[in-house]
Scaffold this motif. Structure first.
Motif, PDB file in Angstrom:
ATOM      1  N   GLY A 128      -4.960   7.780   7.735  1.00 13.02           N
ATOM      2  CA  GLY A 128      -4.931   6.340   7.233  1.00 13.02           C
ATOM      3  C   GLY A 128      -3.933   5.345   7.809  1.00 13.02           C
ATOM      4  O   GLY A 128      -3.778   4.323   7.082  1.00 13.02           O
ATOM      5  N   ARG A 147      -3.986   4.189   1.086  1.00 15.67           N
ATOM      6  CA  ARG A 147      -4.361   4.035   2.588  1.00 15.67           C
ATOM      7  C   ARG A 147      -5.291   5.023   3.076  1.00 15.67           C
ATOM      8  O   ARG A 147      -5.708   5.021   3.818  1.00 15.67           O
ATOM      9  N   GLN A 148      -5.075   6.396   2.385  1.00 16.55           N
ATOM     10  CA  GLN A 148      -5.739   7.221   3.193  1.00 16.55           C
ATOM     11  C   GLN A 148      -7.402   7.255   2.754  1.00 16.55           C
ATOM     12  O   GLN A 148      -7.861   6.910   1.746  1.00 16.55           O
ATOM     13  N   GLN A 149      -7.993   7.689   3.697  1.00 14.65           N
ATOM     14  CA  GLN A 149      -9.604   7.609   3.722  1.00 14.65           C
ATOM     15  C   GLN A 149      -9.936   9.012   3.670  1.00 14.65           C
ATOM     16  O   GLN A 149      -9.306   9.756   3.397  1.00 14.65           O
ATOM     17  N   GLY A 181      -7.931  11.202   9.931  1.00 12.67           N
ATOM     18  CA  GLY A 181      -8.045  10.138   9.007  1.00 12.67           C
ATOM     19  C   GLY A 181      -6.956  10.081   8.231  1.00 12.67           C
ATOM     20  O   GLY A 181      -7.210   9.903   6.880  1.00 12.67           O
ATOM     21  N   ARG A 239      -4.019   8.075  13.083  1.00  4.10           N
ATOM     22  CA  ARG A 239      -4.941   7.106  12.698  1.00  4.10           C
ATOM     23  C   ARG A 239      -6.381   7.513  12.990  1.00  4.10           C
ATOM     24  O   ARG A 239      -7.189   6.860  12.294  1.00  4.10           O
ATOM     25  N   ARG A 282      -4.528  17.694   3.800  1.00  4.38           N
ATOM     26  CA  ARG A 282      -4.504  16.651   2.780  1.00  4.38           C
ATOM     27  C   ARG A 282      -3.962  17.560   1.682  1.00  4.38           C
ATOM     28  O   ARG A 282      -4.194  19.065   1.573  1.00  4.38           O
ATOM     29  N   GLU A 318       0.821  -1.182   0.067  1.00  3.01           N
ATOM     30  CA  GLU A 318      -0.241  -0.128   0.100  1.00  3.01           C
ATOM     31  C   GLU A 318       0.939   1.156   0.097  1.00  3.01           C
ATOM     32  O   GLU A 318       2.017   1.353   0.709  1.00  3.01           O
TER      33      GLU A 318
END
Length: 169
Positions: free
Chosen positions: A72, A7-9, A70, A66, A139, A2
């Motif tokens: 990830g 992995r980021q939500q 978020g 975590r 982000r 990954e």
């Protein structure tokens, strides 16, 4: 394997992030206040606060990576380093509040020390939330322009200089 991107939500909104920040950061902060008090009975308060600040900052940064923002997964070393700046500011605020308390009162009780420490921590926490949300766990957003441009081939023009003949004698 990954990547960080996969992995980021979806990032939680500001309100959800703040609620999670209060839950995680507040829980760590509350535990820290008791740990500082216990450790300060053995070593100077300012040193106890420094030790507990480092440990709680590492723990809180992991929780924020975590859960709160978020991200990830685990916090990166870069995020820990960036978070350390806001933790240093929080340390300065809590230390200044406690030093001021001890300047104003010769022997404040443990309950008053806890109230002052937790109040200073809450104030520092608001600033820490803003820094973590806007800088550390922000982000990367795609840059938007006023109008989308289409890629068009650019024709290059080459100017031809007349050949100079030189007779050197």
């Amino acid at each position: 394997m990954e990547t960080g991107q996969s992995r980021q939500q979806a990032a939680p909104g500001a309100f959800a992030s703040f609620a999670r920040f209060v839950l995680c950061g507040g829980g760590v902060g509350l535990a820290s206040s008791f740990a500082v008090a216990a450790l300060a009975s053995r070593i100077p308060w300012v040193l106890a606060n420094a030790v507990i600040t480092v440990v709680s900052m590492l723990l809180a940064t992991e929780l924020h990576a975590r859960f709160t923002f978020g991200a990830g997964g685990r916090a990166t070393w870069a995020q820990h380093a960036q978070s350390a700046g806001s933790a240093a500011a929080a340390y300065a605020v809590t230390s200044a509040a406690m030093i001021l308390l001890h300047q104003l009162m010769a022997a404040p009780g443990a309950a008053l020390e806890q109230v002052v420490y937790l109040s200073a921590s809450a104030l520092a926490g608001l600033g820490r939330f803003a820094v973590l949300r806007r800088a550390v766990f922000a982000r990367s957003r795609p840059k938007t322009t006023m109008a989308k441009r289409t890629a068009r081939p650019v024709r290059a023009t080459v100017a031809h200089a007349p050949a100079l003949l030189c007779s050197c004698a």
